[in-house]
Structures are given as C-alpha cells and as structure tokens.
Scaffold this motif. Structure first.
Motif, short mmCIF file in Angstrom:
data_model
loop_
_atom_site.label_atom_id
_atom_site.label_comp_id
_atom_site.label_asym_id
_atom_site.label_seq_id
_atom_site.Cartn_x
_atom_site.Cartn_y
_atom_site.Cartn_z
N CYS A 7 0.85 -1.19 0.00
CA CYS A 7 0.00 0.00 0.00
C CYS A 7 0.89 1.25 0.00
N PHE A 11 -3.88 4.93 -1.31
CA PHE A 11 -4.88 5.55 -0.45
C PHE A 11 -4.52 7.00 -0.19
N ARG A 12 -5.50 7.75 0.24
CA ARG A 12 -5.31 9.15 0.63
C ARG A 12 -5.52 9.26 2.14
N ARG A 60 -8.99 9.64 3.28
CA ARG A 60 -9.83 8.45 3.23
C ARG A 60 -9.24 7.33 4.07
N PHE A 116 -9.79 3.26 4.11
CA PHE A 116 -8.62 2.42 3.84
C PHE A 116 -8.45 1.36 4.93
N ASP A 161 -10.91 -1.31 4.53
CA ASP A 161 -10.53 -2.16 3.40
C ASP A 161 -9.48 -3.18 3.83
#
Length: 260
Positions: free
Chosen positions: A27, A42-43, A46, A50, A53
């Motif tokens: 990641c 990912f940000r 978010r 994440f 997830d």
C-alpha cells in the motif's frame, strides 16, 4: 496472519520485498513515490475507509517502511469513516514528525491492526555492535562520535533529523527534510564522520534510520573517514556491499554502543 506493507520512498521497501518469504499487500499514500509495485493506493483523507478495506482483506499486521513526506489535506476528499477520525488527525498534523507517526500508529492499533517493525519481519537488518570494516576508527573519530551523539540527542528533542556530520570535534551540518544523501552531498571536505541514529525515545517500529551502499559511496565521495551508527538503532541494507565499498577505500563502519 496477513501483512500489509505501507511503502514510502527509498530502498527499504525494495529490500523487504526481496527478503520476505511471501509478498505482502503493498500500500502507499498517493503522495508517496515508492520504488515497488503498489497494490492499493490511499489518501489520508480516506484513511478510515482504507483501514476498513485492510480489515476486509484479512490484514492483521502493518509494516511501515520508507520515507514519506507529510501530505497536505484536501477537505473535499474526506469520506465518512475518516470524518470521525478528524480530531485525531488534526492533532497529529499539529505535531512534529515523531509525534504524528506515533498518532498514526495508535490509529492503526485502535482499528485492530498490529504494527510491526521492518527489522522484526526481516531479521538481520540491525547489525551487532562493533567495527565491521578492516579500517578502524581512531581516537579523533571516537571523540567526534561523542559530539555526534550529543548532537543527535539535541536534534531528537527538536524532532529535526537523524544524522549529522562531525569533523575535528565540530558539527559541520545536520540532516534536514532533504535526508542523509543531501546532507553528505552538500558537505565535501577531508576527514570526519557521518553519525546516524534514531531519535531519543523513538517508537522503533517505524522511521528507524537506514544506510546502504549509496550512503557508503556518498561518504567516500565527500571525503569523510567513515560512518558511525547507533547499535540497535540503524538498519543496514546490503551489508556485504556496504562493507566491501568502504573496505576498498580504507573507510570504516562502526556500529557503536549507546553511551548516554
């Protein structure tokens, strides 16, 4: 156990993927520039989604490896799971790098993820104490190491860096956000040492300092006499190549026991 590797810049993520028996889920923050293929971007805005997830994919452990610049925040990108984390995130962004990292680790753990260190999942990255090269540090270098140790302790209190250059008992320069390679490159001269170690009381599961063959080549090009690193606090990538590079030019690598 399923491992996720949050990869940043530099050679450490590459070294981990080369040596891990099974490939983890890789990641990376969208602002990061890892040198490895990424499975999941990912940000920070978010982060909540994440983390959900990761859990949905069966991830139970997370390892953070490589340099990451502090990202900016774009409010329009926030998702609802991350809005609930907003107070924690704002507190983290108001802290120095070490404080922000500790907060991020706490968020991961609060979501049921165990944070593990790179040197725990790939043993052997932390060398034993001693001089690893044929060339030995002399009395001036040992005096310079005491100066470097004090400098890093002060830098750690300021949360400002993890390396310095010492020559003739004087601090020549300190590492900044541009990193160790930039520190070495802007300080050519004759003699002296590169001194590198972790920050005092640093959480050693992430952001532990690293040296590698590139560091050795930079030290040689800069005219330094050798490298001093803190035992148990600095990872050495491709150790055989580092030692061979330094031995070829009569430079030293001293893994120094902590004295403070």
């Amino acid at each position: 156990m399923t491992l996720a590797l949050i990869a940043g810049a530099g050679d450490l993520p590459v070294a981990l993927l080369d040596r891990l028996p099974a490939r983890p889920l890789v990641c990376a923050l969208e602002e990061a520039e890892p040198h490895v293929p990424v499975d999941l971007w990912f940000r920070l805005e978010r982060l909540g989604g994440f983390l959900r997830d990761l859990r949905a994919r069966g991830v139970t452990q997370v390892c953070m490896a490589g340099g990451i610049q502090r990202p900016g925040i774009a409010w329009r990108h926030f998702d609802w799971p991350t809005v609930r984390l907003l107070p924690v995130m704002l507190r983290a962004l108001s802290k120095g790098d070490d404080g922000a990292l500790r907060t991020f680790i706490a968020v991961l753990e609060n979501h049921g993820l165990r944070v593990v260190a790179a040197h725990d999942i790939v043993p052997g990255l932390l060398p034993a104490a001693g001089v690893l090269t044929v060339t030995q540090p002399g009395p001036p270098h040992r005096s310079d190491a005491l100066v470097g140790d004090r400098c890093l302790h002060d830098m750690g209190r300021r949360d400002s860096g993890q390396a310095c250059i010492v020559r003739d008992g004087r601090i020549v320069d300190e590492e900044d956000r541009r990193g160790t390679d930039a520190l070495i490159g802007r300080n050519p001269g004759r003699g002296g040492i590169l001194f590198k170690g972790p920050k005092p009381d640093q959480d050693r599961r992430a952001d532990l300092p690293v040296i590698g063959p590139g560091t050795a080549r930079g030290v040689i090009a800069a005219g330094l006499d050798g490298i001093v690193i803190e035992a148990g606090g600095v990872m050495v990538l491709d150790r055989d190549a580092v030692i061979a590079t330094l031995d070829a030019t009569q430079k030293f690598l001293w893994v120094r026991e902590v004295t403070r």
